[in-house]
Scaffold this motif. Structure first.
Motif, mmCIF file in Angstrom:
data_model
loop_
_atom_site.group_PDB
_atom_site.id
_atom_site.type_symbol
_atom_site.label_atom_id
_atom_site.label_comp_id
_atom_site.label_asym_id
_atom_site.label_seq_id
_atom_site.Cartn_x
_atom_site.Cartn_y
_atom_site.Cartn_z
ATOM 1 N N LEU A 49 0.830 -1.210 0.000
ATOM 2 C CA LEU A 49 0.000 0.000 0.000
ATOM 3 C C LEU A 49 0.864 1.259 0.000
ATOM 4 O O LEU A 49 0.517 2.259 -0.640
ATOM 5 C CB LEU A 49 -0.936 -0.001 1.203
ATOM 6 C CG LEU A 49 -2.048 -1.051 1.196
ATOM 7 C CD1 LEU A 49 -2.965 -0.863 2.394
ATOM 8 C CD2 LEU A 49 -2.857 -0.992 -0.097
ATOM 9 N N GLN A 52 1.914 1.889 -3.432
ATOM 10 C CA GLN A 52 0.796 2.432 -4.196
ATOM 11 C C GLN A 52 0.600 3.924 -3.924
ATOM 12 O O GLN A 52 0.385 4.721 -4.842
ATOM 13 C CB GLN A 52 -0.485 1.663 -3.842
ATOM 14 C CG GLN A 52 -1.747 2.170 -4.506
ATOM 15 C CD GLN A 52 -1.759 1.937 -5.998
ATOM 16 O OE1 GLN A 52 -1.080 1.052 -6.493
ATOM 17 N NE2 GLN A 52 -2.510 2.751 -6.720
ATOM 18 N N LEU A 97 -2.604 -0.924 8.137
ATOM 19 C CA LEU A 97 -3.155 -1.442 6.885
ATOM 20 C C LEU A 97 -4.503 -0.785 6.581
ATOM 21 O O LEU A 97 -4.759 -0.341 5.455
ATOM 22 C CB LEU A 97 -3.308 -2.960 6.975
ATOM 23 C CG LEU A 97 -3.846 -3.653 5.724
ATOM 24 C CD1 LEU A 97 -2.781 -3.650 4.631
ATOM 25 C CD2 LEU A 97 -4.275 -5.086 6.040
ATOM 26 N N LEU A 98 -5.361 -0.691 7.596
ATOM 27 C CA LEU A 98 -6.695 -0.125 7.398
ATOM 28 C C LEU A 98 -6.640 1.376 7.135
ATOM 29 O O LEU A 98 -7.387 1.901 6.298
ATOM 30 C CB LEU A 98 -7.557 -0.419 8.631
ATOM 31 C CG LEU A 98 -7.835 -1.904 8.885
ATOM 32 C CD1 LEU A 98 -8.465 -2.109 10.254
ATOM 33 C CD2 LEU A 98 -8.733 -2.466 7.787
ATOM 34 N N TRP A 101 -5.335 1.941 3.575
ATOM 35 C CA TRP A 101 -6.423 1.633 2.631
ATOM 36 C C TRP A 101 -7.382 2.828 2.556
ATOM 37 O O TRP A 101 -7.743 3.292 1.472
ATOM 38 C CB TRP A 101 -7.144 0.368 3.073
ATOM 39 C CG TRP A 101 -8.329 0.008 2.215
ATOM 40 C CD1 TRP A 101 -8.511 0.318 0.894
ATOM 41 C CD2 TRP A 101 -9.493 -0.713 2.625
ATOM 42 N NE1 TRP A 101 -9.725 -0.176 0.457
ATOM 43 C CE2 TRP A 101 -10.342 -0.808 1.484
ATOM 44 C CE3 TRP A 101 -9.885 -1.302 3.814
ATOM 45 C CZ2 TRP A 101 -11.579 -1.465 1.535
ATOM 46 C CZ3 TRP A 101 -11.113 -1.956 3.866
ATOM 47 C CH2 TRP A 101 -11.945 -2.033 2.742
ATOM 48 N N SER A 102 -7.762 3.330 3.706
ATOM 49 C CA SER A 102 -8.627 4.508 3.767
ATOM 50 C C SER A 102 -7.949 5.712 3.116
ATOM 51 O O SER A 102 -8.584 6.491 2.390
ATOM 52 C CB SER A 102 -8.979 4.817 5.227
ATOM 53 O OG SER A 102 -9.696 6.017 5.337
ATOM 54 N N GLY A 123 -16.342 1.595 -0.117
ATOM 55 C CA GLY A 123 -14.992 1.312 0.379
ATOM 56 C C GLY A 123 -14.600 2.240 1.509
ATOM 57 O O GLY A 123 -13.982 1.816 2.498
ATOM 58 N N SER A 127 -13.645 0.751 5.178
ATOM 59 C CA SER A 127 -12.300 0.988 5.734
ATOM 60 C C SER A 127 -12.377 1.813 7.009
ATOM 61 O O SER A 127 -11.646 1.553 7.978
ATOM 62 C CB SER A 127 -11.405 1.675 4.701
ATOM 63 O OG SER A 127 -11.914 2.950 4.346
#
Length: 295
Positions: A49, A52, A97-98, A101-102, A123, A127
């Motif tokens: 992530l 990304q 991780l969460l 993602w958010s 999403g 999240s």
């Protein structure tokens, strides 16, 4: 909280422990090996992530980004992360991780780079819900996102910003309600409230409220030194690496259209500063906790 079945840990929201249990089940059962494997997998997914996110700030996304991979490597091999993700497991390992993602979803939202707004909002809700349901940092982060989304809507009148604020607010209400419902069902709401207030008096680091660990409060100079030592032990390697990357980045900026690149970077600072603010708030609200716990 204690009932007829024994003692129950309610200092953290429950999802970090629920996900660990079922994660081990997927890996073959409850064991030390499987919980360590789960922790290492989490660190890998977090690194992906990070790659990304960093690539999203670059102009040319077709070529291999050495900056993003170096950044992910710095995360993977930072001494604090190696120690913590290589040991066993705790809820604090899941929350990055969460949140990342958010972060990615809100990055798409604020840059208006999405194809399916409905799925983006779903999403964002999921999240945010699980970030709150995992660790209190998720709550601070999500509240900040609500405020930023409302501000974006106020400035632009783009309706999806308001929709995101509503979806995130709904996630706060439902997740917090579920936490209270689950933990109060152990004994009662009054028992849970007393337990939380007692624990907060200690973990807040407010010397006026604290009845335990009173030497580790905001009123104690030694607490700040201990906190700094922990941060330096865990982050010194990352800070050195970031300093090197920043120097390289400045050289690149000088060579390639400095003004345009700085403007593009400034457009994307909102979420970074929001995340930093959420972390600082966590340190302030749970000062004693962050001084004593080496992560």
């Amino acid at each position: 909280v204690t009932n007829s079945q024994g003692h129950h840990y309610v200092s953290y929201p429950p999802f970090g422990f629920i996900s660990a249990y079922y994660g081990m089940k997927v890996l073959g059962g409850v064991s030390v090996t499987n919980i360590r494997t789960l922790s290492l997998l989490l660190s890998l997914f977090i690194s992906i992530l990070l790659v990304q996110i960093i690539r999203s700030y670059e102009d040319n996304k077709d070529r291999i980004s050495w900056i993003s991979f170096i950044s992910a490597t710095l995360f993977l091999f930072a001494s604090g992360n190696l120690w913590y993700y290589g040991q066993l497991y705790f809820a604090d390992l899941l929350i990055p991780l969460l949140i990342l993602w958010s972060f990615i979803l809100f990055q798409k939202l604020f840059q208006l780079k999405y194809n399916h707004p409905k799925w983006l909002l779903i999403g964002i809700f999921i999240s945010s819900f699980f970030a709150i349901y995992t660790e209190w940092l998720g709550l601070f982060w999500t509240i900040a996102l609500v405020l930023i989304s409302c501000y974006k809507y106020y400035k632009t009148r783009i309706k999806i910003f308001l929709s995101a604020a509503l979806a995130t607010t709904l996630s706060i209400i439902l997740s917090a309600s579920l936490i209270v419902f689950q933990y109060s069902s152990i004994k009662s709401w009054e028992v849970l409230k007393t337990s939380w207030l007692t624990k907060f008096a200690e973990r807040s680091g407010n010397g006026i409220l604290a009845t335990e660990n009173t030497e580790f409060t905001m009123q104690s100079d030694g607490s700040f030194k201990m906190l700094w030592d922990h941060l330096w032990d865990d982050l010194s390697g990352i800070l050195i690496g970031v300093s090197v990357l920043t120097t390289i980045l400045l050289i690149v900026l000088v060579k390639k259209n400095l003004r345009a690149r700085i403007y593009n970077l400034n457009k994307n600072l909102t979420l970074i500063l929001t995340l930093m603010a959420a972390v600082v708030i966590h340190y302030l609200v749970f000062f004693n906790f962050n001084v004593l716990h080496h992560f």
